[in-house]
Design an enzyme around this catalytic site. Structure first.
Site, PDB file in Angstrom:
ATOM      1  N   GLU A 128       1.445  -0.925  -0.138  1.00 55.48           N
ATOM      2  CA  GLU A 128       0.491  -0.080   0.262  1.00 55.48           C
ATOM      3  C   GLU A 128       0.980   1.192   0.168  1.00 55.48           C
ATOM      4  OE1 GLU A 128      -3.991   2.034   2.157  1.00 55.48           O
ATOM      5  OE2 GLU A 128      -3.213   0.325   3.182  1.00 55.48           O
ATOM      6  N   HIS A 305      -6.898  -1.619  15.294  1.00 55.19           N
ATOM      7  CA  HIS A 305      -6.930  -1.146  13.787  1.00 55.19           C
ATOM      8  C   HIS A 305      -6.780  -1.705  12.606  1.00 55.19           C
ATOM      9  CE1 HIS A 305      -7.593   2.871  11.333  1.00 55.19           C
ATOM     10  NE2 HIS A 305      -6.469   2.133  11.034  1.00 55.19           N
ATOM     11  N   GLU A 306      -5.390  -2.546  12.596  1.00 53.70           N
ATOM     12  CA  GLU A 306      -5.366  -3.405  11.551  1.00 53.70           C
ATOM     13  C   GLU A 306      -6.348  -4.766  11.870  1.00 53.70           C
ATOM     14  OE1 GLU A 306      -3.480  -2.026   9.131  1.00 53.70           O
ATOM     15  OE2 GLU A 306      -3.219  -0.497  11.302  1.00 53.70           O
ATOM     16  N   HIS A 309      -9.692  -3.463  10.269  1.00 45.32           N
ATOM     17  CA  HIS A 309      -9.976  -3.612   8.617  1.00 45.32           C
ATOM     18  C   HIS A 309     -10.112  -5.258   7.981  1.00 45.32           C
ATOM     19  CE1 HIS A 309      -7.991   0.174   7.039  1.00 45.32           C
ATOM     20  NE2 HIS A 309      -6.688   0.341   7.902  1.00 45.32           N
ATOM     21  N   GLU A 328     -10.250   4.014   5.958  1.00 40.80           N
ATOM     22  CA  GLU A 328      -9.003   4.788   6.894  1.00 40.80           C
ATOM     23  C   GLU A 328     -10.043   5.744   8.079  1.00 40.80           C
ATOM     24  OE1 GLU A 328      -6.813   3.075   7.665  1.00 40.80           O
ATOM     25  OE2 GLU A 328      -6.113   2.271   6.157  1.00 40.80           O
TER      26      GLU A 328
END
Length: 882
Positions: A128, A305-306, A309, A328
């Site tokens: 990314e 957070h990850e 996702h 995000e």
């Protein structure tokens, strides 16, 4: 590097790809300087494409091409065109076909850390936003989704662990026994930016998780051998994240394996690659001796957070990079909700708003201002910003405020029902919010399209005879680069009216309608709200919980602020009243210093602050937040023009000294009373007590008495955890004397073998306000433990100096600016992403007083005039000088 002027890419120019890639088979033979990648791609015309199909253009950079085959037939060089940026096949088949490409890349030479590279001997990828094109030629865009099967082979001794996305299908040893292989398959279609590959000598820390439906998921964190004992907190955070997502949003993990790999060379914090998250090891490794409370909290949030996702970013991804906030902003909001559930919600909200105001508000007020969804970019890596992430999260929070918690969950359910497995847009997301609730959110979309921080100017009046109150609000929307005319926004404003006893009064509008949950909605440039049955003059408490990302302007007296500090039932607003009062005191002191006058004594503020900090009914962590003054950066942002960083530093330091002196007895009591009495815990209660104790220690040190300095030195020497040790080091970094030198020498001797802990040693020397700091930083760039090619080291030393040392970066002689400008140019030669982020330290240069402003401009001009520049740095420096 660029050779001509880069051109912007526009949102309005989006067109679907003429072809789609539906299936990817990769065969990767790892070697340090010559890795072979053989790709077999299944392509078909894209039915969404309009017009003739035309040539097939594949992105590719820093690759050596060996061969190209279409449907098994080798193409001669006349059938395709090869440039530094792409591979174009002039006449591809107009029906489904297979494309085979063999390329070579050099992981060891890849210091940009984008694509496939080596980190301390570990093969690692970062794709990314546009790193996959450094691995093989591809349609490297997020709206091309494919399933991946990946075969990896490598030297067994060099890379005994071989990982990729999805589930492992096969592994084995090749003839001769020197090399081995592994085959991985991800059944879920994904864009190329979510591809990941890791190979190296890694040690596993394994566990498992049972989903709500009863499936077993194998969890493994891979780290450098010998660091397995630092993984327990990350694993615990992962399990809690998985359970929370099931319970809060009904989202269950969808593979049999979830792997995390920690590496030391990483441009970002972490990356959510499907089933194989790659992390900066600073956000995985933790023990009480090697990680601060702040590190434990960051690990908890970033792990979450990850993982989150997996659904908001992976299962539903972005149609194009302009939609970056879609994944995000929403995922940051989800990790904020998780953090508020895991810890004290009020304290967490304060920390979130501090971060937003420190990082995003200056961005919105300067030359780098851009909408949450930009309409153009030159380099997408420059838009991994606080605006996209943190302001994007605030937009999601406002939607939840408008719809309610249950209504927001209903809308999210609809979002997954409609778009699972797709590449979506902001319009798709907001449409689900509108359709599930029946609300018209057309005006709300302006938040995504319009840059700048709105100001809400409020006028509050009370009519004692009629027993009514009137709140008049006006939206002030200032021009930002490229946007002079602004539209009014849809703003949820949460408020309360406090009576003489400090309790909330009932809120009833003049028409008899009760104000549910204290929420009013502002949709016009100017509106007036009238409240009836108000028995006495109330004190207004506006923007409770920070219900919208804006600046609030209202004429409250010092008495009003002291009243709110003591009584507001909304803990965020109670804290904000203290911040507003402190800022008022310090800005007045700055003005006095600039005029050559002596600032007034802050006796009333110090007394009011002491009353709250002494209140044992309040959580220690909350009181620790309360006692931390607005930063120098906050004050510079509030002043807004003709900023003198030296005067701001002196005013803030003087107030801290006044607090330390005026509340000395209370602070000593807190320091003694908040000491740890049991084993270390990173949980909120224990961390809050440490935070309050260390805040007291820092304020006492401001008095400058020998016994106060000695107390800090003892605190450092006797520290039983990294939080206390590092905090004391930071306090001593500001004090010139033998205690400072002894502490830094001792810390270096203890931690020189730990590449994470030594970052604190670099950072606190870089953050010191002492006059010789710039010379120290220059010397440290030549230290054997510093590497200009390691992003963590650059952030710790140079980044801290540029962004965390206002008084020395903004030296009156301009040498701080010149030093950072030189480092930007040096780093840009091999890692443009890191260089561009370092350059953002200049974002507020136009607000400085004229002499500093001229020197900052000269430093920026030096960068702009240098050749060649990466597109990353070119875009940032050009915007700053426009």
């Amino acid at each position: 590097m660029r050779t001509d002027t880069p051109r912007p890419i526009f949102l309005k120019s989006y067109r679907p790809s003429n072809y789609l890639i539906t299936k990817v088979d990769l065969d990767v033979a790892l070697a340090p300087t010559r890795t072979r990648v053989a790709s077999r791609l299944s392509l078909k015309p894209n039915p969404a494409h309009e017009g003739k199909l035309g040539p097939l253009r594949l992105d590719g950079e820093h690759l050596e091409l060996e061969s190209v085959k279409v449907n098994g037939k080798l193409l001669d060089k006349g059938a395709y065109k090869l440039t530094e940026k792409d591979l174009t096949i002039g006449k591809p088949p107009e029906s489904a076909f297979t494309l085979e490409i063999v390329t070579f890349c050099n992981p060891d030479a890849n210091k940009a850390l984008s694509g496939l590279y080596l980190s301390r001997g570990i093969y690692c990828t970062q794709c990314e936003a546009q790193g996959f094109r450094r691995i093989t030629y591809f349609l490297d865009r997020p709206d091309v989704l494919a399933t991946y099967t990946v075969r990896i082979e490598a030297d067994r001794q060099e890379a005994p662990v071989l990982l990729s996305n999805g589930n492992q299908l096969e592994r084995g040893t090749l003839a001769g026994g020197k090399r081995h292989f592994a085959v991985w398959q991800d059944p879920h279609p994904k864009p190329s930016y979510l591809f990941a590959l890791v190979g190296g000598n890694l040690a596993p820390f394994a566990s498992e998780f049972r989903t709500t439906s009863g499936r077993k998921v194998d969890l493994t964190i891979y780290v450098e051998p010998g660091k397995e004992n630092r993984c327990a907190w990350a694993m615990d955070s992962l399990k809690r994240s998985m359970r929370w997502d099931e319970e809060r949003f009904g989202l269950e993990y969808d593979l049999d394996i979830f792997n995390i790999v920690a590496v030391s060379d990483f441009n970002m914090g972490a990356m959510e690659n499907k089933g194989l998250n790659v992390f900066n090891d600073s956000l995985v490794l933790a023990t009480p001796e090697t990680a601060t409370d702040a590190s434990f909290a960051s690990i908890e949030r970033v792990i979450a957070h990850e993982y989150f996702h997996n659904w908001t970013g992976n299962r539903i991804t972005c149609r194009d990079w302009f939609q970056l906030c879609l994944k995000e902003g929403l995922t940051v909001f989800r990790d904020q909700l998780f953090g508020e559930d895991m810890r004290n919600a009020g304290t967490q909200r304060i920390a979130e708003v501090r971060n937003l105001k420190a990082r995003q508000f200056p961005e919105d007020a300067g030359p780098l201002a851009h909408p949450v969804r930009p309409d153009r970019y030159i380099e997408i890596n420059n838009f991994y910003t606080a605006t996209v992430y943190e302001k994007g999260a605030e937009l999601c929070r406002m939607l939840q405020t408008l719809l309610g918690v249950k209504g927001f969950r209903k809308a999210i359910d609809l979002y997954f029902e409609r778009h699972d497995g797709e590449a979506a847009t902001v319009e798709n997301f907001v449409a689900c919010m509108a359709d599930s609730s029946g609300r018209d959110l057309t005006q709300f979309m302006t938040w995504y399209a319009q840059a700048g921080t709105p100001e809400l100017v409020c006028d509050f009046k009370y009519d004692a005879r009629a027993k009514t109150a009137e709140l008049h609000v006006e939206q002030v929307l200032r021009a930002t680069p490229g946007e002079t005319k602004k539209k009014p926004l849809h703003i949820p404003l949460r408020l309360g009216l406090l009576g003489f006893d400090g309790k909330d009064l009932p809120l009833v509008l003049a028409n008899g309608e009760a104000v549910a949950d204290g929420l009013i909605e502002i949709t016009k440039r100017a509106q007036t709200f009238r409240f009836k049955d108000v028995p006495e003059r109330p004190v207004p408490s506006l923007l409770r919980g920070f219900s919208a990302p804006l600046n609030l302007a209202i004429d409250l007296s010092d008495d009003d602020l002291r009243f709110l500090m003591a009584h507001d039932s909304d803990l965020y607003n109670r804290w904000q009243a203290g911040q507003d009062y402190a800022a008022r005191v310090m800005i007045a002191a700055v003005k006095a210093l600039q005029a050559g006058a002596k600032p007034d004594k802050p006796t009333a503020f110090v007394k009011a602050l002491g009353a709250t900090v002494a209140n044992e009914a309040l959580d220690p962590g909350y009181r620790a937040q309360f006692i931390v003054l607005p930063s120098e950066g906050d004050l510079a942002r509030m002043i807004g023009a003709n900023v003198d960083p030296s005067a701001i530093y002196k005013a803030r330091k003087a107030l801290r000294k006044a607090i330390g002196t005026g509340l000395g007895d209370l602070l000593e009591k807190l320091y003694d009373g908040m000491a740890d009495t049991g084993p270390y815990s990173p949980l909120a209660a224990a961390a809050g007590r440490r935070a309050l104790r260390n805040a007291a220690l820092g304020l006492l040190a401001q008095r400058g008495k020998p016994e106060d300095v000695a107390r800090v030195a003892r605190h450092f020497a006797k520290a039983g955890n990294a939080t206390d040790e590092v905090t004391a080091l930071g306090i001593l970094s500001e004090i010139k004397g033998p205690e400072r030198e002894k502490a830094f020498d001792r810390y270096h001797a203890r931690w020189k073998g730990d590449h994470l802990m030594i970052d604190h040693w670099f950072a606190y020397q870089a953050a010191s306000p002492l006059p010789g700091t710039l010379a120290d930083v220059k010397k440290l760039t030549r230290h054997e433990l510093f590497s200009i090619k390691n992003p963590n080291k650059v952030r710790a030393l140079i980044g801290t100096f540029a962004a965390g040392n206002s008084v020395n970066f903004n030296r009156a002689d301009g040498k701080g600016y010149a030093f950072v400008a030189d480092r930007v140019l040096e780093i840009d030669r091999f890692n443009p992403q890191v260089a561009a982020r370092l350059l953002s330290a200049f974002r507020s240069w136009k607000t400085l007083e004229p002499e500093r402003q001229a020197k900052a401009k000269a430093a920026l001009a030096t960068i702009a005039e240098s050749k060649p520049l990466s597109s990353d740095v070119f875009e940032i420096v050009t915007k700053m000088l426009e």
